[in-house]
Scaffold this motif. Structure first.
Motif, PDB file in Angstrom:
ATOM      1  N   THR A  50       1.208  -1.323  -0.402  1.00  0.00           N
ATOM      2  CA  THR A  50      -0.156   0.427  -0.059  1.00  0.00           C
ATOM      3  C   THR A  50       0.916   0.856  -0.076  1.00  0.00           C
ATOM      4  O   THR A  50       0.377   2.149  -0.614  1.00  0.00           O
ATOM      5  N   LYS A  51       1.987   1.258   0.722  1.00  0.00           N
ATOM      6  CA  LYS A  51       3.193   2.303   1.059  1.00  0.00           C
ATOM      7  C   LYS A  51       3.418   2.760  -0.820  1.00  0.00           C
ATOM      8  O   LYS A  51       3.397   3.760  -1.320  1.00  0.00           O
ATOM      9  N   ALA A  53       2.306   1.672  -3.355  1.00  0.00           N
ATOM     10  CA  ALA A  53       1.371   2.270  -4.341  1.00  0.00           C
ATOM     11  C   ALA A  53       1.207   4.245  -4.223  1.00  0.00           C
ATOM     12  O   ALA A  53       1.128   4.498  -5.180  1.00  0.00           O
ATOM     13  N   GLN A  54       1.102   4.266  -2.867  1.00  0.00           N
ATOM     14  CA  GLN A  54       0.866   5.866  -2.490  1.00  0.00           C
ATOM     15  C   GLN A  54       2.050   6.407  -2.823  1.00  0.00           C
ATOM     16  O   GLN A  54       1.965   7.555  -3.723  1.00  0.00           O
ATOM     17  N   ASP A  55       3.190   6.139  -3.053  1.00  0.00           N
ATOM     18  CA  ASP A  55       4.401   6.771  -3.186  1.00  0.00           C
ATOM     19  C   ASP A  55       4.286   6.870  -4.508  1.00  0.00           C
ATOM     20  O   ASP A  55       5.570   8.126  -5.437  1.00  0.00           O
ATOM     21  N   GLY A  57       2.141   6.511  -6.633  1.00  0.00           N
ATOM     22  CA  GLY A  57       0.988   7.131  -7.367  1.00  0.00           C
ATOM     23  C   GLY A  57      -0.049   6.517  -7.924  1.00  0.00           C
ATOM     24  O   GLY A  57      -1.222   6.649  -8.960  1.00  0.00           O
ATOM     25  N   GLY A  59      -2.501   2.724  -8.399  1.00  0.00           N
ATOM     26  CA  GLY A  59      -2.984   2.114  -7.547  1.00  0.00           C
ATOM     27  C   GLY A  59      -2.917   0.436  -7.051  1.00  0.00           C
ATOM     28  O   GLY A  59      -2.130   0.120  -8.228  1.00  0.00           O
ATOM     29  N   ARG A  60      -2.759  -0.322  -6.174  1.00  0.00           N
ATOM     30  CA  ARG A  60      -2.799  -1.567  -6.435  1.00  0.00           C
ATOM     31  C   ARG A  60      -2.919  -2.366  -7.143  1.00  0.00           C
ATOM     32  O   ARG A  60      -2.228  -3.424  -7.742  1.00  0.00           O
TER      33      ARG A  60
END
Length: 68
Positions: A50-51, A53-55, A57, A59-60
């Protein structure tokens, strides 16, 4: 008496950017693509998908398209 062993997971020890960098450097030094792929997977588990994916940009569920 039976001995119980637990499975070793390097991801549990990759708790800092320095440890991750050292781990990846060692994998790259082996000059073996399989080792690098394994190391990247371990790092991903250590950081959490998840981290990542956030970093990045992304999505999973997002995967790069190979279609032209």
């Amino acid at each position: 008496m039976a001995t119980n062993f637990t499975r070793f997971d390097a991801a549990e020890f990759l708790d800092s950017e320095e440890m991750i960098a050292a781990y990846l450097t060692e994998a790259l030094a082996k000059n073996d693509p399989a080792q690098v792929i394994t190391a990247l997977g371990t790092i991903a588990r250590a950081r959490g998908m998840t981290k990542i994916a956030q970093d990045t940009g992304l999505g999973r569920g997002t995967r790069p398209s190979t279609a032209c």
